[in-house]
Design a protein around this motif. Structure first.
Motif, mmCIF file in Angstrom:
data_model
loop_
_atom_site.group_PDB
_atom_site.id
_atom_site.type_symbol
_atom_site.label_atom_id
_atom_site.label_comp_id
_atom_site.label_asym_id
_atom_site.label_seq_id
_atom_site.Cartn_x
_atom_site.Cartn_y
_atom_site.Cartn_z
ATOM 1 N N LEU A 87 21.636 15.207 43.012
ATOM 2 C CA LEU A 87 21.633 15.944 41.754
ATOM 3 C C LEU A 87 23.065 16.322 41.418
ATOM 4 O O LEU A 87 23.783 16.842 42.272
ATOM 5 N N TYR A 88 23.454 16.057 40.195
ATOM 6 C CA TYR A 88 24.788 16.399 39.722
ATOM 7 C C TYR A 88 24.595 17.315 38.522
ATOM 8 O O TYR A 88 24.228 16.875 37.434
ATOM 9 N N GLU A 89 24.812 18.601 38.762
ATOM 10 C CA GLU A 89 24.552 19.612 37.745
ATOM 11 C C GLU A 89 25.872 20.257 37.335
ATOM 12 O O GLU A 89 26.659 20.638 38.185
ATOM 13 N N ILE A 90 26.102 20.368 36.027
ATOM 14 C CA ILE A 90 27.321 21.010 35.540
ATOM 15 C C ILE A 90 26.936 22.237 34.723
ATOM 16 O O ILE A 90 26.107 22.149 33.805
ATOM 17 N N TYR A 91 27.548 23.348 35.078
ATOM 18 C CA TYR A 91 27.314 24.622 34.399
ATOM 19 C C TYR A 91 28.638 25.165 33.880
ATOM 20 O O TYR A 91 29.700 24.808 34.369
ATOM 21 N N ASP A 92 28.552 26.086 32.926
ATOM 22 C CA ASP A 92 29.757 26.721 32.395
ATOM 23 C C ASP A 92 30.496 27.485 33.485
ATOM 24 O O ASP A 92 31.718 27.529 33.499
ATOM 25 N N ASN A 93 29.732 28.077 34.391
ATOM 26 C CA ASN A 93 30.314 28.878 35.471
ATOM 27 C C ASN A 93 29.229 29.138 36.527
ATOM 28 O O ASN A 93 28.079 28.723 36.353
ATOM 29 N N GLU A 94 29.611 29.787 37.597
ATOM 30 C CA GLU A 94 28.668 30.052 38.685
ATOM 31 C C GLU A 94 27.532 30.973 38.233
ATOM 32 O O GLU A 94 26.399 30.842 38.683
ATOM 33 N N ALA A 95 27.822 31.887 37.332
ATOM 34 C CA ALA A 95 26.785 32.789 36.818
ATOM 35 C C ALA A 95 25.682 32.010 36.102
ATOM 36 O O ALA A 95 24.501 32.354 36.206
ATOM 37 N N ALA A 96 26.047 30.936 35.407
ATOM 38 C CA ALA A 96 25.049 30.105 34.723
ATOM 39 C C ALA A 96 24.149 29.398 35.740
ATOM 40 O O ALA A 96 22.945 29.255 35.507
ATOM 41 N N LEU A 97 24.720 28.968 36.868
ATOM 42 C CA LEU A 97 23.902 28.366 37.926
ATOM 43 C C LEU A 97 22.937 29.400 38.502
ATOM 44 O O LEU A 97 21.756 29.114 38.710
ATOM 45 N N LYS A 98 23.434 30.606 38.738
ATOM 46 C CA LYS A 98 22.571 31.673 39.258
ATOM 47 C C LYS A 98 21.450 31.988 38.267
ATOM 48 O O LYS A 98 20.302 32.190 38.661
ATOM 49 N N ALA A 99 21.769 32.003 36.985
ATOM 50 C CA ALA A 99 20.748 32.242 35.961
ATOM 51 C C ALA A 99 19.717 31.115 35.959
ATOM 52 O O ALA A 99 18.511 31.358 35.810
ATOM 53 N N HIS A 100 20.172 29.881 36.154
ATOM 54 C CA HIS A 100 19.270 28.722 36.246
ATOM 55 C C HIS A 100 18.241 28.917 37.359
ATOM 56 O O HIS A 100 17.062 28.643 37.175
ATOM 57 N N ARG A 101 18.706 29.412 38.470
ATOM 58 C CA ARG A 101 17.809 29.599 39.620
ATOM 59 C C ARG A 101 16.774 30.703 39.406
ATOM 60 O O ARG A 101 15.832 30.814 40.174
ATOM 61 N N GLU A 102 16.943 31.493 38.360
ATOM 62 C CA GLU A 102 15.993 32.558 38.035
ATOM 63 C C GLU A 102 14.988 32.156 36.947
ATOM 64 O O GLU A 102 14.093 32.923 36.616
ATOM 65 N N THR A 103 15.125 30.943 36.409
ATOM 66 C CA THR A 103 14.230 30.511 35.335
ATOM 67 C C THR A 103 12.852 30.151 35.887
ATOM 68 O O THR A 103 12.722 29.730 37.038
ATOM 69 N N PRO A 104 11.824 30.322 35.066
ATOM 70 C CA PRO A 104 10.471 29.941 35.501
ATOM 71 C C PRO A 104 10.355 28.469 35.893
ATOM 72 O O PRO A 104 9.679 28.138 36.866
ATOM 73 N N HIS A 105 11.033 27.584 35.153
ATOM 74 C CA HIS A 105 10.911 26.157 35.480
ATOM 75 C C HIS A 105 11.550 25.831 36.824
ATOM 76 O O HIS A 105 11.044 24.985 37.572
ATOM 77 N N PHE A 106 12.682 26.495 37.169
ATOM 78 C CA PHE A 106 13.279 26.247 38.480
ATOM 79 C C PHE A 106 12.386 26.791 39.591
ATOM 80 O O PHE A 106 12.192 26.134 40.620
ATOM 81 N N LYS A 107 11.834 27.975 39.391
ATOM 82 C CA LYS A 107 10.947 28.561 40.407
ATOM 83 C C LYS A 107 9.717 27.679 40.619
ATOM 84 O O LYS A 107 9.266 27.496 41.752
ATOM 85 N N LYS A 108 9.196 27.123 39.548
ATOM 86 C CA LYS A 108 8.058 26.196 39.657
ATOM 87 C C LYS A 108 8.465 24.958 40.452
ATOM 88 O O LYS A 108 7.750 24.517 41.356
ATOM 89 N N TYR A 109 9.637 24.388 40.114
ATOM 90 C CA TYR A 109 10.141 23.212 40.830
ATOM 91 C C TYR A 109 10.308 23.514 42.318
ATOM 92 O O TYR A 109 9.870 22.748 43.170
ATOM 93 N N ALA A 110 10.931 24.645 42.636
ATOM 94 C CA ALA A 110 11.186 25.013 44.033
ATOM 95 C C ALA A 110 9.879 25.166 44.806
ATOM 96 O O ALA A 110 9.759 24.686 45.946
ATOM 97 N N ALA A 111 8.894 25.810 44.206
ATOM 98 C CA ALA A 111 7.602 26.003 44.882
ATOM 99 C C ALA A 111 6.864 24.675 45.040
ATOM 100 O O ALA A 111 6.301 24.392 46.102
#
Length: 133
Positions: A87-111
């Protein structure tokens, strides 16, 4: 004489302004690329779970690029190993990556994929230079 000096000074000022305007966009682009944050992830998938994993990661990637701070979310498959993904993911900054990990779709993917991933190695990176055509 004074008039020709004045005209020459005006012409020089216009040339200098044009030169500055040509330099500024590239400096702006460099500043933007320097701020990008990359999450590079290697994943080994349980062979029997490959198709389910592919569906889950594709759904997650499609939703991710709609997030405000996500610029890119590429899902790559190693040509020599159908069960190895990158996976090659580009974000504006580290905070955007952290916000990504808090989204419902990421939590669904992780589970959903928790038992599908045999090995995961994430490497956070900062962009030194971005060369694209």
């Amino acid at each position: 004489m004074l008039k020709s000096i004045s005209i020459a000074a005006g012409a020089l000022a216009l040339c200098m302004a044009g030169t500055v305007m040509m330099v500024l966009p590239s400096q702006h682009a460099a500043a933007q690329s320097a701020g990008m944050f990359v999450n590079a992830v290697d994943l080994d998938i349980v062979p029997a779970e490959r198709e389910k994993f592919l569906a889950a990661i594709t759904e997650n990637g499609t939703a991710s690029v709609k997030e405000p701070g996500c610029r890119r979310f590429d899902i790559l498959n190693l040509a020599s190993d159908p069960n190895h993904f990158f996976l090659y993911e580009i974000y504006d900054n580290e905070a955007a990556l952290k916000a990504h990990r808090e989204t419902p779709h990421f939590k669904k993917y992780a589970a959903t994929t928790a038992n599908m991933v045999a090995k995961r190695e994430a490497r956070p990176m900062s962009v030194v230079a971005s060369n694209a055509r």
